[in-house]
Design a protein around this motif. Structure first.
Motif, PDB file in Angstrom:
ATOM      1  N   SER A 108       3.927  -2.075  -0.610  1.00 54.35           N
ATOM      2  CA  SER A 108       4.325  -3.405  -0.321  1.00 54.35           C
ATOM      3  C   SER A 108       5.573  -4.038  -0.806  1.00 54.35           C
ATOM      4  O   SER A 108       6.564  -3.865  -0.261  1.00 54.35           O
ATOM      5  N   VAL A 176       7.792 -10.181  -5.523  1.00 58.22           N
ATOM      6  CA  VAL A 176       6.381  -9.210  -5.571  1.00 58.22           C
ATOM      7  C   VAL A 176       5.869  -9.281  -3.925  1.00 58.22           C
ATOM      8  O   VAL A 176       5.706 -10.305  -3.353  1.00 58.22           O
ATOM      9  N   GLY A 236      -8.351   1.079   1.803  1.00 52.04           N
ATOM     10  CA  GLY A 236      -7.791   1.074   3.295  1.00 52.04           C
ATOM     11  C   GLY A 236      -6.486   0.579   3.022  1.00 52.04           C
ATOM     12  O   GLY A 236      -5.904  -0.021   1.975  1.00 52.04           O
TER      13      GLY A 236
END
Ligand code: FDA
Length: 532
Positions: A108, A176, A236
């Motif tokens: 991410s 972040v 997941g």
């Protein structure tokens, strides 16, 4: 032809290398073919697939890497990076990875301390969530849906655009990523009053190892519990979290006060340990410690008290006067501002426009190593003096300790409410960090040895059995899975109880239910219990 006895094992080994190399190349090609086919089936553009042949491959790979140390140690780069624009592309990546036995990593914000979202020992692909970063705010219900590719800066900015009195409690660095940060906890400047990010997750959208998309209801309360602090990767791919926003005053107060050894830093830091977790929960007194040059050019220790008070300065001063007069805080040290400006203040962008929060690549890359600890009893003054000696062994400003206070609402939440277990009984968390530049990378071993020696020394002052650590400050020194063989429960227990305490057992149980073949895995993923 006769093969001599001594040559035979070598030729066998060579044959093995050639065959496994060929089969790995074969798997990679099959994977790519499969991915293209799946994309065609769902009418997806294949311009969200990057292979090393693509001119943008390196810039896409590098763009969110924050720590160059892991990347410089690893020989493997992903052979494909997928930047999905919708969920079907993630499902395709999962399907093809499973079919062709390829490891899949999800990234991410790319801030993982050990680089586990972008390096691997085995051939792998990355699903990079950068394009899935929409944020929608409901100011009536005080909730937000945030896709995991968003950064904290984007989330803070979007909330502030909609309201002056709504905010979210999460970390300080704007770049972040929501995906890793919320999955592992998420401590920030409002955590004593409002808890951590994961405490506020009320729903989620997750794609499991079978490619099924779930919300809270369809995933069930066990899995929903696990993804709120049980660490990214294991359960997941989380596409989005729904969070409860928090209500804040229109004006907050910030200050950053420095004390050196000449100004009684040792005594003040010592006293801080008796105050920081007990003081008014609207106040979070964070402490940064570094070896610095004093005004007379001599080395000293700088204790930087970097703090946020959720209210006006006139309410803050009497609290400080009563509970922590040793710091000598005066009105002139303090600045009142809206919450969104405080996020800029703590990120080092004081005075800049909030637009800087939207810059996903603002932090320069460096090489660093981090570790963490929890402190339950104050460290005596002579212990602090020994820490100063350690800090002085490194160059000025190179190494830093952060003392992040707990207490407040953190104490009121049970250890098993979510997997993040660090609640009542902790005075503060220590973050140890040491960084260095590209030119100095040959010296990396020296810095890593330094931080390990300090960590060993600190054992006498910090939590024990287990010696707790914060998952989001990932540290492979405390143990890791054997990623090339079976992920063993015994090996994982070494790090698992440190990060999650007794919640680790429940995490393993849930993993066994939702991903028994251990498809989602890395060096510190939760193993299914059946694998010993
Ligand atoms: P990254 O993308 O590297 O992911 C981290 C882990 O989560 C990886 O294992 C990854 O595979 C997995 N993951 C990522 N997205 C996922 C998804 N959508 N679904 C499932 N798994 C996923 N922490 C803190 O509490 N308070 C703070 O103030 C700070 N400040 C800070 C500053 C800086 C400069 C750094 C480098 C780090 C911090 N951190 C922090 C630590 C930070 O919270 C931690 O590194 C997070 O895991 C980073 O999340 P990213 O998404 O950026 O990382």
């Amino acid at each position: 032809m006769q093969i001599s006895g001594s040559l035979f094992p070598f030729l066998l080994f060579l044959a093995f290398i050639l065959i496994s190399g060929a089969s790995s190349a074969h798997n990679k090609n099959d994977f790519l073919e499969c991915l293209n086919l799946q994309f065609q089936k769902s009418n997806s553009e294949s311009d969200s697939i990057y292979t090393p042949q693509n001119v943008s491959y390196s810039s896409v790979l590098q763009s969110s890497i924050r720590n160059l140390r892991p990347a410089s140690n690893s020989g493997q780069r992903p052979f494909v990076i997928i930047t999905p624009e919708h969920e079907s592309q993630i499902q395709a990546a999962i399907y093809c990875s499973k079919k062709h036995g390829i490891q899949l990593k999800v990234r991410s914000g790319g801030h993982d301390y050990e680089g586990l979202s972008y390096i691997s020992e085995t051939p792998f692909v990355i699903v990079d969530m950068r394009n899935l970063r929409s944020i929608s705010i409901d100011t009536e219900k005080n909730t937000a849906w945030v896709q995991t590719g968003a950064t904290l800066g984007e989330l803070y900015y979007t909330i502030a655009e909609k309201s002056k009195t709504l905010a979210f409690t999460a970390g300080v660095c704007p770049t972040v990523g929501v995906g890793g940060h919320f999955s592992g906890g998420g401590y920030g400047m409002m955590s004593r009053k409002h808890g951590i990010a994961a405490d506020h997750i009320i729903d989620a959208k997750l794609i499991d190892a079978n490619g099924q998309i779930h919300d809270r209801e369809s995933m069930g309360e066990d899995l929903f519990w696990a993804i709120r602090g049980g660490g990214g990767t294991s359960f997941g791919i989380v596409v989005a979290f729904k969070v409860k926003l928090i209500v804040i005053p229109e004006t907050v107060t910030v200050f950053n006060v420095t004390r050196t050894l000449d100004q009684n830093a040792t005594q003040i830091v010592h006293r801080w340990q008796y105050v920081a977790d007990k003081i008014d929960e609207n106040l979070l007194l964070r402490l940064f410690l570094r070896s610095i040059n004093s005004s007379n050019g001599k080395r000293t220790i700088g204790a930087f008290f970097t703090s946020l008070y959720l209210g006006p300065v006139d309410d803050l001063l009497p609290i400080m006067q009563e509970k922590f007069p040793e710091l000598g805080l005066v009105k002139e040290d303090c600045t009142e501002m809206p919450w969104i400006e405080s996020t800029l203040f703590f990120a080092g962008f004081q005075g800049e426009s909030p637009d800087v929060l939207l810059n996903r690549t603002q932090v320069s890359m460096s090489y660093f190593k981090g570790k963490s600890d929890y402190v339950k009893q104050p460290i005596p003054e002579y212990g602090l003096e020994s820490i100063w000696k350690f800090l002085n062994q490194e160059d000025v400003n190179r190494a830093e300790l952060q003392f992040s206070p707990y207490g407040g609402i953190i104490d009121d939440i049970s250890e098993s409410e979510i997997p993040f277990p660090h609640r009542s009984g902790n005075i503060f968390m220590i973050h140890y960090g040491v960084g260095w530049s590209q030119e100095e990378n040959a010296e990396s071993r020296r810095h890593i040895n330094w931080i390990r020696r300090l960590y060993n020394f600190m054992a006498r002052y910090v939590s024990k059995s287990p010696r707790a650590a914060y998952f989001n400050y990932r540290d492979l020194d405390i143990g890791m899975n054997n990623i090339k063989g079976n992920t063993s429960y015994r090996q994982a227990s070494v790090w698992g109880f440190k990060y999650f305490n007794n919640n680790f057992r429940r995490l393993v149980h849930i993993k066994n239910k939702v991903d028994p073949t251990n498809f989602f895995r890395n060096e510190q993923s939760v193993p299914p219990v059946s694998v010993w």
